[in-house]
Design an enzyme around this catalytic site. Structure first.
Site, PDB file in Angstrom:
ATOM      1  CB  SER A  47      -0.670  -0.178   1.193  1.00 47.07           C
ATOM      2  OG  SER A  47      -1.336   1.131   1.411  1.00 47.07           O
ATOM      3  CE1 TYR A  57      -3.561  -2.656   6.029  1.00 50.76           C
ATOM      4  CE2 TYR A  57      -3.082  -0.303   5.222  1.00 50.76           C
ATOM      5  CZ  TYR A  57      -3.517  -1.779   4.924  1.00 50.76           C
ATOM      6  OH  TYR A  57      -3.513  -1.957   3.469  1.00 50.76           O
ATOM      7  CE  LYS A  76      -1.263  -4.292   3.555  1.00 52.96           C
ATOM      8  NZ  LYS A  76      -1.754  -5.796   2.927  1.00 52.96           N
TER       9      LYS A  76
HETATM   10  P1  NAD Z   1     -11.212  -6.779   1.261  1.00 46.40           P
HETATM   11  O1  NAD Z   1     -11.270  -6.984   2.915  1.00 46.40           O
HETATM   12  O2  NAD Z   1     -12.259  -6.553   0.489  1.00 46.40           O
HETATM   13  O3  NAD Z   1     -10.492  -8.484   0.949  1.00 46.40           O
HETATM   14  C1  NAD Z   1      -9.562  -8.996   1.965  1.00 46.40           C
HETATM   15  C2  NAD Z   1     -10.206 -10.460   1.934  1.00 46.40           C
HETATM   16  O4  NAD Z   1      -9.223 -11.184   2.684  1.00 46.40           O
HETATM   17  C3  NAD Z   1     -11.453 -10.778   2.153  1.00 46.40           C
HETATM   18  O5  NAD Z   1     -12.348 -11.318   1.322  1.00 46.40           O
HETATM   19  C4  NAD Z   1     -11.289 -11.193   3.874  1.00 46.40           C
HETATM   20  O6  NAD Z   1     -12.513 -11.996   4.033  1.00 46.40           O
HETATM   21  C5  NAD Z   1      -9.967 -12.177   3.439  1.00 46.40           C
HETATM   22  N1  NAD Z   1      -9.197 -12.422   4.883  1.00 46.40           N
HETATM   23  C6  NAD Z   1      -9.046 -11.463   5.582  1.00 46.40           C
HETATM   24  N2  NAD Z   1      -8.458 -12.296   6.818  1.00 46.40           N
HETATM   25  C7  NAD Z   1      -8.288 -13.555   6.271  1.00 46.40           C
HETATM   26  C8  NAD Z   1      -7.492 -14.835   6.753  1.00 46.40           C
HETATM   27  N3  NAD Z   1      -6.872 -14.630   7.938  1.00 46.40           N
HETATM   28  N4  NAD Z   1      -7.697 -15.881   5.903  1.00 46.40           N
HETATM   29  C9  NAD Z   1      -8.162 -15.944   4.711  1.00 46.40           C
HETATM   30  N5  NAD Z   1      -8.701 -14.722   4.167  1.00 46.40           N
HETATM   31  C10 NAD Z   1      -8.827 -13.751   5.052  1.00 46.40           C
HETATM   32  O7  NAD Z   1      -9.982  -6.021   0.843  1.00 46.40           O
HETATM   33  P2  NAD Z   1      -9.207  -5.362  -0.311  1.00 46.40           P
HETATM   34  O8  NAD Z   1      -9.680  -3.849  -0.428  1.00 46.40           O
HETATM   35  O9  NAD Z   1      -9.637  -6.175  -1.383  1.00 46.40           O
HETATM   36  O10 NAD Z   1      -7.755  -5.364  -0.081  1.00 46.40           O
HETATM   37  C11 NAD Z   1      -7.231  -6.498  -0.416  1.00 46.40           C
HETATM   38  C12 NAD Z   1      -5.540  -6.231  -0.040  1.00 46.40           C
HETATM   39  O11 NAD Z   1      -4.967  -5.287  -0.580  1.00 46.40           O
HETATM   40  C13 NAD Z   1      -5.446  -6.357   1.379  1.00 46.40           C
HETATM   41  O12 NAD Z   1      -4.089  -7.047   1.800  1.00 46.40           O
HETATM   42  C14 NAD Z   1      -5.310  -4.712   1.751  1.00 46.40           C
HETATM   43  O13 NAD Z   1      -4.655  -4.469   2.866  1.00 46.40           O
HETATM   44  C15 NAD Z   1      -4.638  -4.320   0.332  1.00 46.40           C
HETATM   45  N6  NAD Z   1      -4.855  -2.874   0.197  1.00 46.40           N
HETATM   46  C16 NAD Z   1      -6.139  -2.510  -0.001  1.00 46.40           C
HETATM   47  C17 NAD Z   1      -6.380  -1.218  -0.305  1.00 46.40           C
HETATM   48  C18 NAD Z   1      -7.713  -0.673  -0.402  1.00 46.40           C
HETATM   49  O14 NAD Z   1      -7.865   0.557  -0.404  1.00 46.40           O
HETATM   50  N7  NAD Z   1      -8.749  -1.385  -0.692  1.00 46.40           N
HETATM   51  C19 NAD Z   1      -5.062  -0.058  -0.396  1.00 46.40           C
HETATM   52  C20 NAD Z   1      -3.999  -0.722  -0.447  1.00 46.40           C
HETATM   53  C21 NAD Z   1      -3.764  -2.036  -0.091  1.00 46.40           C
HETATM   54  C1  UD1 Z   2      -6.773   5.298   3.672  1.00 45.15           C
HETATM   55  C2  UD1 Z   2      -5.787   4.494   4.563  1.00 45.15           C
HETATM   56  C3  UD1 Z   2      -4.365   4.147   4.012  1.00 45.15           C
HETATM   57  C4  UD1 Z   2      -4.871   3.192   2.908  1.00 45.15           C
HETATM   58  C5  UD1 Z   2      -5.772   3.963   1.985  1.00 45.15           C
HETATM   59  C6  UD1 Z   2      -6.387   3.066   0.943  1.00 45.15           C
HETATM   60  C7  UD1 Z   2      -6.046   6.026   6.582  1.00 45.15           C
HETATM   61  C8  UD1 Z   2      -5.428   7.105   7.620  1.00 45.15           C
HETATM   62  N1  UD1 Z   2      -5.308   5.734   5.729  1.00 45.15           N
HETATM   63  O1  UD1 Z   2      -6.053   6.234   3.019  1.00 45.15           O
HETATM   64  O2  UD1 Z   2      -3.615   3.456   5.038  1.00 45.15           O
HETATM   65  O3  UD1 Z   2      -3.494   2.699   2.317  1.00 45.15           O
HETATM   66  O4  UD1 Z   2      -7.052   4.382   2.692  1.00 45.15           O
HETATM   67  O5  UD1 Z   2      -7.324   2.025   1.439  1.00 45.15           O
HETATM   68  O6  UD1 Z   2      -7.116   5.632   7.009  1.00 45.15           O
HETATM   69  N2  UD1 Z   2     -12.049  11.534   3.732  1.00 45.15           N
HETATM   70  C9  UD1 Z   2     -13.331  12.578   3.967  1.00 45.15           C
HETATM   71  N3  UD1 Z   2     -14.324  11.886   4.727  1.00 45.15           N
HETATM   72  C10 UD1 Z   2     -14.376  10.560   4.660  1.00 45.15           C
HETATM   73  C11 UD1 Z   2     -13.349   9.610   4.313  1.00 45.15           C
HETATM   74  C12 UD1 Z   2     -12.276  10.299   3.701  1.00 45.15           C
HETATM   75  O7  UD1 Z   2     -12.902  13.593   4.084  1.00 45.15           O
HETATM   76  O8  UD1 Z   2     -15.492  10.114   5.221  1.00 45.15           O
HETATM   77  C13 UD1 Z   2     -11.113  12.240   3.090  1.00 45.15           C
HETATM   78  C14 UD1 Z   2      -9.693  11.848   3.570  1.00 45.15           C
HETATM   79  O9  UD1 Z   2      -9.319  12.833   4.795  1.00 45.15           O
HETATM   80  C15 UD1 Z   2      -8.663  11.610   2.589  1.00 45.15           C
HETATM   81  C16 UD1 Z   2      -9.494  11.397   1.435  1.00 45.15           C
HETATM   82  O10 UD1 Z   2     -10.921  11.545   1.751  1.00 45.15           O
HETATM   83  O11 UD1 Z   2      -8.171  13.088   2.243  1.00 45.15           O
HETATM   84  C17 UD1 Z   2      -9.249   9.836   1.242  1.00 45.15           C
HETATM   85  O12 UD1 Z   2      -9.769   9.137   2.153  1.00 45.15           O
HETATM   86  P1  UD1 Z   2      -9.717   7.422   2.413  1.00 45.15           P
HETATM   87  O13 UD1 Z   2     -10.342   7.061   1.268  1.00 45.15           O
HETATM   88  O14 UD1 Z   2      -9.773   7.009   3.775  1.00 45.15           O
HETATM   89  O15 UD1 Z   2      -8.153   7.238   2.143  1.00 45.15           O
HETATM   90  P2  UD1 Z   2      -6.770   7.647   2.582  1.00 45.15           P
HETATM   91  O16 UD1 Z   2      -6.888   8.331   3.820  1.00 45.15           O
HETATM   92  O17 UD1 Z   2      -5.740   8.163   1.401  1.00 45.15           O
END
Ligand code: NAD
Ligand code: UD1
Length: 340
Positions: A124, A148, A152
């Protein structure tokens, strides 16, 4: 290739699995459904027009991993399984270290044992902490501001150490910026539990009438309109990035790190305006205090992925919001509201 997708029932894992299947790969999913629903897998199979092997279980369960790797000759792993809520990670750090770090450790130990040589890991942009400048390049200093983010970083470091000790391994670290969007069908998308933490699903729920108004977390940042600026990347671009990275790098030994972002930043108010344009009416918001730990600006320099993988994000904010709106309005209650 035959690819084990951990967390494949989740938001990004579903879209990546569909992209893998579309590219002719075979997919085996392992997910304990802690943050996803079985119904999502039915939708995936419908869209793919084929069935997918599914193991309901925990990535920390070594016996289960042994069974999966014995049942299937897996060529590579895409490791999405994990917990991802920053706020929750400060309340339940041990759980985050257990699932994210111990889960990755168990998985990689099993991969080494079963001679599976390629892992694509969901990292991330959070690993850049509070960046000294934008756009962010892969060689920027790394740090973490919450548990978190630290999980990572720890997993990235562990994978580097493992790659150094086992030179036959290919480790791909993909650092996502802010994923959003949904598949064009409106059949799969992001289905957060409870109150969404992230901006895009929150606005989508305001638009569909599930939430009253958006709280904008601060309008006094050093950005053009004072609200936070982020790099929102369409989940379909992200999914394509995974498949390209896998296909290009699975035989390239060592550690490969890429930002997956668009290289463009949008403010909270710009994202809100994009939603209003798609929904066709104003959406209520109010400005509140900054969210602790938030940074003003975060966007990627995606040049490395473009130059060495030939990948770049193709979809803009308008298309992302349209796709989110289709998914949200067709499924106001997420997967629980869908019938097979
Ligand atoms: P998500 O929660 O939708 O998907 C994660 C999946 O992992 C879920 O289906 C959950 O049931 C499964 N899971 C959790 N713990 C588990 C375990 N112990 N064993 C087996 N399965 C398990 O999240 P996502 O948004 O699809 O994210 C996927 C990956 O990408 C994560 O590692 C997350 O940290 C990373 N990531 C997500 C974002 C984002 O904003 N969505 C941003 C950066 C990185
Ligand atoms: C968050 C996580 C980051 C993760 C990323 C992608 C935090 C502090 N960081 O980042 O670790 O990698 O999501 O999943 O949570 N905002 C509002 N109102 C809301 C929600 C968000 O104003 O209700 C604003 C936030 O201040 C930010 C932007 O929208 O400026 C995006 O927020 P968000 O979607 O939560 O992502 P990040 O903060 O970038």
């Amino acid at each position: 290739m035959r690819v084990l997708v951990t967390g494949g029932a989740g938001y990004i894992g579903l879209h990546a699995s569909l992209e893998l299947l579309g590219a002719g790969h075979e997919v085996v999913i392992l997910d304990n459904l802690v943050n996803s629903k079985r119904e999502a897998l039915g939708r995936l199979e419908t869209l793919a027009g084929q069935s997918v092997s599914f193991y309901e279980g925990d990535v920390r369960d070594r016996a289960l991993l042994d069974r999966v790797f014995t049942d299937h000759k897996v060529d590579a792993v895409m490791h999405f399984a994990g917990l991802k809520a920053v706020g929750e990670s400060t309340q339940r750090p041990l759980e985050y270290y257990d699932v994210n770090v111990n889960g990755s450790w168990t998985l990689v130990s099993a991969m080494v044992h079963h001679q599976v040589h390629c892992i694509v890991f969901s990292s991330s942009a959070t690993v850049y902490g509070n960046p000294h400048e934008v756009p962010i390049r892969e060689d920027f200093p790394l740090s973490a501001t919450n548990p978190y983010g630290r999980t990572k970083l720890v997993v990235e470091e562990m994978l580097r150490d493992v790659a150094a000790a086992y030179p036959e391994l290919s480790v791909v670290l993909l650092r996502y910026f802010n994923p959003g969007g949904a598949h064009k069908s409106g059949l799969i998308g992001e289905d957060p539990n409870g109150i969404p933490n992230n901006l895009i699903p929150f606005i989508a729920q305001v638009a569909v009438g599930k939430r009253d108004q958006l709280a904008v977390f601060g309008d006094d940042y050093d950005t053009p309109d004072g609200t936070g600026v982020r790099d929102y990347i369409h989940v379909l671009d992200l999914a394509e990035g995974h498949v390209v990275a896998l296909e290009r790098l699975h035989h390239e030994r060592g550690v490969h790190v890429y930002n997956l972002g668009t290289g463009r930043g949008y403010s909270v108010l710009q994202v809100l305006k994009a939603f209003e344009a798609v929904v066709g009416r104003p959406l209520k918001y109010r400005v509140v205090d900054r969210r602790p730990g938030d940074i003003g600006e975060c966007w990627a320099d995606p040049a490395k992925a473009t130059e060495s993988l030939g990948w770049s994000a193709k979809r803009g904010i308008g298309e992302m919001v349209e796709d989110v709106w289709r998914w949200q309005s067709q499924n106001p209650d997420g997967f629980s509201g869908l019938s097979d």
